[in-house]
Design a protein around this motif. Sequence first.
Motif, mmCIF file in Angstrom:
data_model
loop_
_atom_site.group_PDB
_atom_site.id
_atom_site.type_symbol
_atom_site.label_atom_id
_atom_site.label_comp_id
_atom_site.label_asym_id
_atom_site.label_seq_id
_atom_site.Cartn_x
_atom_site.Cartn_y
_atom_site.Cartn_z
ATOM 1 N N ARG A 46 8.644 8.501 1.787
ATOM 2 C CA ARG A 46 8.041 7.419 2.643
ATOM 3 C C ARG A 46 8.345 6.952 4.034
ATOM 4 N N GLU A 47 8.107 7.423 4.520
ATOM 5 C CA GLU A 47 8.741 6.585 6.439
ATOM 6 C C GLU A 47 9.378 7.389 7.057
ATOM 7 N N MET A 48 9.242 8.608 7.284
ATOM 8 C CA MET A 48 10.613 9.680 7.529
ATOM 9 C C MET A 48 9.833 9.944 8.866
ATOM 10 N N THR A 49 11.131 10.748 9.714
ATOM 11 C CA THR A 49 10.905 11.026 10.891
ATOM 12 C C THR A 49 10.587 12.523 11.027
ATOM 13 N N VAL A 50 8.297 12.655 12.120
ATOM 14 C CA VAL A 50 8.483 14.309 11.465
ATOM 15 C C VAL A 50 8.536 14.312 12.945
ATOM 16 N N LEU A 51 8.980 15.950 13.246
ATOM 17 C CA LEU A 51 9.243 16.432 14.550
ATOM 18 C C LEU A 51 7.984 17.441 15.060
ATOM 19 N N LEU A 52 6.940 17.055 15.743
ATOM 20 C CA LEU A 52 6.341 17.556 16.119
ATOM 21 C C LEU A 52 6.171 18.337 17.395
ATOM 22 N N MET A 58 1.320 -0.750 -0.078
ATOM 23 C CA MET A 58 -0.104 0.001 -0.115
ATOM 24 C C MET A 58 0.848 1.310 0.011
ATOM 25 N N ILE A 59 1.627 0.957 0.675
ATOM 26 C CA ILE A 59 2.914 2.452 0.687
ATOM 27 C C ILE A 59 3.473 2.430 -1.159
ATOM 28 N N ASP A 60 3.872 1.424 -1.019
ATOM 29 C CA ASP A 60 4.612 1.416 -2.854
ATOM 30 C C ASP A 60 2.621 2.204 -3.586
ATOM 31 N N VAL A 61 1.498 1.842 -3.885
ATOM 32 C CA VAL A 61 0.821 2.285 -4.098
ATOM 33 C C VAL A 61 0.475 3.585 -3.912
ATOM 34 N N LEU A 62 1.029 4.328 -2.970
ATOM 35 C CA LEU A 62 0.467 5.445 -2.186
ATOM 36 C C LEU A 62 1.529 6.146 -3.310
ATOM 37 N N VAL A 63 2.803 5.673 -2.881
ATOM 38 C CA VAL A 63 3.611 6.804 -2.953
ATOM 39 C C VAL A 63 4.021 6.640 -4.687
ATOM 40 N N ARG A 64 3.974 6.192 -5.137
ATOM 41 C CA ARG A 64 3.289 6.102 -6.945
ATOM 42 C C ARG A 64 2.709 7.193 -7.079
ATOM 43 N N GLY A 65 1.044 6.783 -6.496
ATOM 44 C CA GLY A 65 -0.037 7.673 -6.818
ATOM 45 C C GLY A 65 0.139 8.486 -7.017
ATOM 46 N N VAL A 66 0.635 9.135 -5.817
ATOM 47 C CA VAL A 66 0.521 10.253 -5.409
ATOM 48 C C VAL A 66 1.587 11.624 -5.962
ATOM 49 N N GLY A 67 2.994 11.203 -5.941
ATOM 50 C CA GLY A 67 3.751 10.911 -6.626
ATOM 51 C C GLY A 67 3.750 11.452 -8.151
ATOM 52 N N ALA A 68 2.528 10.909 -8.904
ATOM 53 C CA ALA A 68 2.495 10.495 -10.728
ATOM 54 C C ALA A 68 1.395 12.345 -10.804
ATOM 55 N N THR A 69 0.739 13.026 -10.081
ATOM 56 C CA THR A 69 0.385 14.404 -10.268
ATOM 57 C C THR A 69 0.847 15.080 -9.238
#
Length: 180
Positions: free
Chosen positions: A54-60, A34-45
């Motif tokens: 993908r899978e990067m830390t976010v400092l909240l 699912m991560i692969d599908v989303l990264v590819r799909g989001v990246g397309a547009t």
Amino acid sequence: MDDLTTLPDLPPHTELIDGSLVFVSPQRRFHARMIDVLVRGVGATLPHTMDVEREMTVLLDRRNAPEPDVLVVRADSTADLDMEQTRFMASDVLLAVEVVSPDSEARARHTKPRKYAAAGIPNFWLVEMAGADSHPVVRVYELDPVSGTHAVTGIHHGQLKVSVPFTIDIDVSKEALRNR
């Protein structure tokens, strides 16, 4: 907070939630595909003003540094293409996506959405398997500036079609996972 990225021998994908280290257990195939599908799909547009990661830390904040499965960030937060970069600030994140796994269910459904909203991340998606046939479902949330929480704006089965944070149209069916 800086220690999180410099601790020796820290397992991959370790998160900081409420000041405690959370170690991620092995994931299901559904999660990875699912991560692969989303990264590819989001990246397309993806507009040139944004990047998908993908899978990067976010400092909240000082006690919270989760690692969304997929995130869309402002392109200027990656402009120098620093390949040593390990994290993003919450203010750089436009979309955080969590793909639910058995060990992450409570964090993905309850803890992380609240923390993402409190940090001002405007868009959040929760992805999981649903129904007797275990098909993918994507719940889309947008930050409500009045309540300060994420409000659901859609539940998508088979096709994920949204206009926020930009126009996205992704096949998220079981077949898409097979054909990734």
